[in-house]
Design a protein around this motif. Structure first.
Motif, PDB file in Angstrom:
ATOM      1  N   GLU A  81      11.473 -21.672 -34.966  1.00  0.00           N
ATOM      2  CA  GLU A  81      10.801 -22.274 -36.121  1.00  0.00           C
ATOM      3  C   GLU A  81       9.886 -23.412 -35.684  1.00  0.00           C
ATOM      4  O   GLU A  81       8.729 -23.508 -36.119  1.00  0.00           O
ATOM      5  CB  GLU A  81      11.840 -22.784 -37.115  1.00  0.00           C
ATOM      6  N   GLY A  82      10.381 -24.273 -34.801  1.00  0.00           N
ATOM      7  CA  GLY A  82       9.562 -25.376 -34.313  1.00  0.00           C
ATOM      8  C   GLY A  82       8.403 -24.896 -33.455  1.00  0.00           C
ATOM      9  O   GLY A  82       7.277 -25.379 -33.574  1.00  0.00           O
ATOM     10  N   PHE A  83       8.690 -23.945 -32.570  1.00  0.00           N
ATOM     11  CA  PHE A  83       7.666 -23.386 -31.693  1.00  0.00           C
ATOM     12  C   PHE A  83       6.526 -22.791 -32.515  1.00  0.00           C
ATOM     13  O   PHE A  83       5.333 -23.038 -32.250  1.00  0.00           O
ATOM     14  CB  PHE A  83       8.312 -22.324 -30.808  1.00  0.00           C
ATOM     15  N   GLU A  84       6.875 -22.042 -33.539  1.00  0.00           N
ATOM     16  CA  GLU A  84       5.847 -21.395 -34.353  1.00  0.00           C
ATOM     17  C   GLU A  84       5.138 -22.401 -35.261  1.00  0.00           C
ATOM     18  O   GLU A  84       3.960 -22.228 -35.577  1.00  0.00           O
ATOM     19  CB  GLU A  84       6.478 -20.253 -35.150  1.00  0.00           C
ATOM     20  N   TRP A  85       5.844 -23.449 -35.655  1.00  0.00           N
ATOM     21  CA  TRP A  85       5.199 -24.521 -36.412  1.00  0.00           C
ATOM     22  C   TRP A  85       4.059 -25.114 -35.583  1.00  0.00           C
ATOM     23  O   TRP A  85       2.947 -25.322 -36.076  1.00  0.00           O
ATOM     24  CB  TRP A  85       6.216 -25.592 -36.770  1.00  0.00           C
TER      25      TRP A  85
END
Length: 203
Positions: A81-85
């Motif tokens: 989730e953070g990576f894609e954010w």
């Protein structure tokens, strides 16, 4: 086989919920981070930090953990989730004709983006450049703080692995070295995440 790889593709060790990226630090930062599973307060959260999903590109950057200030190689498992954010809010670190309307528009986007992307040549076991690219993701400001304090799931010291693989490469035992590499597979990032980061095909 290498020529069949897409020129711009994220390859990473990943699970259903996490993706592993690599960084290298001096021992006074890297060892506490691996010990505690989180970045210490001495890790500067207001500076740009670059994360790399490619183990071999990290080896190229840190010289197998031999470069001064990069003696401790870390595998940092972060949330997808953070990576894609960060990917979705990133900007290429350089201007690309045909991808950006003009240089002024690119500069505005770069200034506003909390993350930036470079596509650098992937590396083979001898750290020679390959014809396809590896993602480098730079995080600044709020993105860097989220990375350190929210997205990080686990931190592992993989310096011994770096040294072991390097020793096998020096002995020309490449098959054995390959077997030790992290299993980096294409990351399932759709066009909505990467279309603004890929240079035009004509380039």
């Amino acid at each position: 086989m290498a020529m069949q790889e897409p020129r711009h593709q994220i390859r990473a060790l990943h699970t259903e919920s996490t993706v592993t990226v690599y960084q290298a630090y001096a021992p006074h930062l890297g060892l506490p981070a691996a010990r505690d599973g989180r970045f210490p307060t001495a890790w500067k959260r207001d500076r740009m930090t670059w994360i790399k999903p490619s183990f071999l590109w990290m080896m190229y950057r840190c010289g197998w953990g031999a470069k001064e200030g990069q003696e401790t190689v870390l595998a940092v498992e972060i949330t997808r989730e953070g990576f894609e954010w960060a990917l979705g809010r990133s900007c290429l670190s350089h201007y690309e004709r045909g991808l950006h309307p003009d240089q002024a528009a690119w500069k505005r986007a770069l200034k506003a983006a909390p993350a930036r992307v470079q596509w650098d040549p992937e590396r083979d076991l001898r750290l020679r450049p390959l014809p396809y690219r590896s993602l480098q993701l730079g995080l600044s400001g709020g993105a860097a703080r989220r990375y350190a304090d929210e997205w990080t799931v686990a931190i592992t010291d993989v310096t011994p692995l770096a040294h072991e693989v390097h020793a096998l490469v020096r002995r020309d035992e490449l098959d054995a070295a390959v077997r030790l590499l992290p299993e980096e597979r294409p990351y399932p990032a759709g066009d909505e995440l990467l279309s603004h980061l890929r240079a035009p095909v004509a380039c």
